[in-house]
Design a protein around this motif. Structure first.
Motif, mmCIF file in Angstrom:
data_model
loop_
_atom_site.group_PDB
_atom_site.id
_atom_site.type_symbol
_atom_site.label_atom_id
_atom_site.label_comp_id
_atom_site.label_asym_id
_atom_site.label_seq_id
_atom_site.Cartn_x
_atom_site.Cartn_y
_atom_site.Cartn_z
ATOM 1 N N GLU A 51 47.666 35.550 28.979
ATOM 2 C CA GLU A 51 48.155 36.507 29.973
ATOM 3 C C GLU A 51 47.002 37.054 30.807
ATOM 4 N N LEU A 52 45.881 37.329 30.157
ATOM 5 C CA LEU A 52 44.714 37.819 30.884
ATOM 6 C C LEU A 52 44.228 36.784 31.885
ATOM 7 N N LEU A 53 44.176 35.533 31.465
ATOM 8 C CA LEU A 53 43.769 34.458 32.380
ATOM 9 C C LEU A 53 44.716 34.378 33.575
ATOM 10 N N LEU A 54 46.009 34.495 33.319
ATOM 11 C CA LEU A 54 46.986 34.470 34.413
ATOM 12 C C LEU A 54 46.803 35.662 35.349
ATOM 13 N N HIS A 55 46.487 36.821 34.782
ATOM 14 C CA HIS A 55 46.255 38.011 35.610
ATOM 15 C C HIS A 55 45.067 37.785 36.547
ATOM 16 N N PHE A 56 43.966 37.261 36.017
ATOM 17 C CA PHE A 56 42.818 36.956 36.863
ATOM 18 C C PHE A 56 43.215 35.971 37.953
ATOM 19 N N GLU A 57 43.960 34.937 37.571
ATOM 20 C CA GLU A 57 44.395 33.924 38.536
ATOM 21 C C GLU A 57 45.275 34.547 39.610
ATOM 22 N N ASP A 58 46.216 35.423 39.208
ATOM 23 C CA ASP A 58 47.091 36.100 40.164
ATOM 24 C C ASP A 58 46.299 36.963 41.144
ATOM 25 N N GLU A 59 45.177 37.488 40.692
ATOM 26 C CA GLU A 59 44.338 38.327 41.552
ATOM 27 C C GLU A 59 43.335 37.508 42.357
ATOM 28 N N GLY A 60 43.423 36.168 42.237
ATOM 29 C CA GLY A 60 42.568 35.295 43.032
ATOM 30 C C GLY A 60 41.200 35.025 42.438
ATOM 31 N N ILE A 61 41.023 35.339 41.168
ATOM 32 C CA ILE A 61 39.742 35.077 40.503
ATOM 33 C C ILE A 61 39.930 33.830 39.653
ATOM 34 N N GLU A 62 39.366 32.711 40.125
ATOM 35 C CA GLU A 62 39.613 31.425 39.480
ATOM 36 C C GLU A 62 38.777 31.202 38.227
ATOM 37 N N GLN A 63 37.540 31.660 38.218
ATOM 38 C CA GLN A 63 36.682 31.487 37.043
ATOM 39 C C GLN A 63 36.236 32.862 36.580
ATOM 40 N N PRO A 64 37.055 33.499 35.759
ATOM 41 C CA PRO A 64 36.757 34.880 35.352
ATOM 42 C C PRO A 64 35.427 34.989 34.609
ATOM 43 N N PHE A 65 34.577 35.855 35.120
ATOM 44 C CA PHE A 65 33.284 36.124 34.498
ATOM 45 C C PHE A 65 33.443 36.601 33.065
ATOM 46 N N ILE A 66 34.534 37.264 32.801
ATOM 47 C CA ILE A 66 34.742 37.854 31.473
ATOM 48 C C ILE A 66 34.834 36.788 30.387
ATOM 49 N N LEU A 67 35.090 35.542 30.774
ATOM 50 C CA LEU A 67 35.199 34.463 29.793
ATOM 51 C C LEU A 67 33.938 33.609 29.713
ATOM 52 N N ASP A 68 32.857 34.063 30.313
ATOM 53 C CA ASP A 68 31.586 33.334 30.258
ATOM 54 C C ASP A 68 30.895 33.674 28.936
ATOM 55 N N LEU A 69 31.259 32.949 27.880
ATOM 56 C CA LEU A 69 30.802 33.259 26.527
ATOM 57 C C LEU A 69 29.285 33.264 26.396
ATOM 58 N N ASP A 70 28.620 32.344 27.059
ATOM 59 C CA ASP A 70 27.158 32.291 26.944
ATOM 60 C C ASP A 70 26.515 33.613 27.352
ATOM 61 N N ARG A 71 27.025 34.215 28.399
ATOM 62 C CA ARG A 71 26.468 35.489 28.854
ATOM 63 C C ARG A 71 26.791 36.625 27.881
ATOM 64 N N TRP A 72 28.001 36.647 27.347
ATOM 65 C CA TRP A 72 28.377 37.711 26.415
ATOM 66 C C TRP A 72 27.455 37.741 25.205
ATOM 67 N N TYR A 73 27.070 36.575 24.706
ATOM 68 C CA TYR A 73 26.228 36.531 23.518
ATOM 69 C C TYR A 73 24.791 36.959 23.789
ATOM 70 N N GLU A 74 24.428 37.110 25.042
ATOM 71 C CA GLU A 74 23.102 37.611 25.390
ATOM 72 C C GLU A 74 23.054 39.139 25.368
ATOM 73 N N LEU A 75 24.217 39.788 25.342
ATOM 74 C CA LEU A 75 24.267 41.244 25.415
ATOM 75 C C LEU A 75 24.091 41.873 24.038
ATOM 76 N N GLU A 76 23.387 42.989 24.026
ATOM 77 C CA GLU A 76 23.181 43.777 22.808
ATOM 78 C C GLU A 76 24.321 44.779 22.667
ATOM 79 N N LYS A 77 24.382 45.430 21.532
ATOM 80 C CA LYS A 77 25.424 46.414 21.264
ATOM 81 C C LYS A 77 25.451 47.508 22.333
#
Length: 132
Positions: free
Chosen positions: A83-109
Motif C-alpha cells: 500500500e505504501l508503494l502504491l501511495h508513492f506511485e499515486d503521488e508520482g514518486i516512482e522510486q521511493p527513497f524510503i525503500l533505498d535499503l543501502d542508505r538506511w543501513y548507513e544511518l545511526e540510531k
C-alpha cells in the motif's frame, strides 16, 4: 546488498527441497531468470525481492545482508508495504527513497530518531493544514 546474497537465495530454496524450476514457476518467471538471481548475474527489483522473501518466509534483511534471523513476516505487514508503494506511485514518486535499503543501513540510531521526529513534524503540519 552484501556480496553473498545469491547464496542465501540458494540456501533458502534448497532448505525447502525445491529446485530452481519450481521456484520460478511459483514466482511466475522463467528458470533462467531465477537462476541468474542465485548466481547474482541479475539483481531482482525490490518488489520481486519482497515476493521471494514472502515465498521463503524470510526477511528482506536476511536475504540482502544475512544479518537478521529469518522469520515469517505477517501478511499484513507485506500488504502495508505494498500500500505504501502504491501511495508513492499515486503521488508520482516512482522510486521511493524510503525503500533505498543501502542508505538506511548507513544511518545511526540518532539519525533515525531525527528522521522520526522530522516526519512527525511534517505529518502534524499536513494534518493541521487540512483542518483549516
Amino acid at each position: 546488498m552484501k556480496p553473498d546474497w545469491g547464496k542465501r537465495l540458494e540456501e533458502l530454496r534448497t532448505e525447502r527441497g525445491w529446485d530452481k524450476k519450481e521456484v520460478s514457476a511459483m514466482l511466475g518467471f522463467t528458470q533462467n531468470v531465477y537462476g541468474q538471481y542465485e548466481r547474482q548475474y541479475r539483481t531482482p527489483p525490490l518488489e520481486t525481492l519482497m515476493r521471494i522473501a514472502d515465498l521463503y518466509g524470510s526477511s528482506l534483511d536476511y536475504i540482502a545482508y544475512g544479518e537478521e534471523k529469518r522469520r515469517r513476516r505477517p501478511v499484513d505487514d507485506l500488504e502495508k508495504l505494498r500500500e505504501l508503494l502504491l501511495h508513492f506511485e499515486d503521488e508520482g514518486i516512482e522510486q521511493p527513497f524510503i525503500l533505498d535499503l543501502d542508505r538506511w543501513y548507513e544511518l545511526e540510531k540518532e539519525d533515525l530518531e531525527e528522521l522520526r521526529q522530522r516526519f512527525e513534524e511534517i505529518y502534524q503540519k499536513a494534518v493541521s493544514e487540512k483542518g483549516k
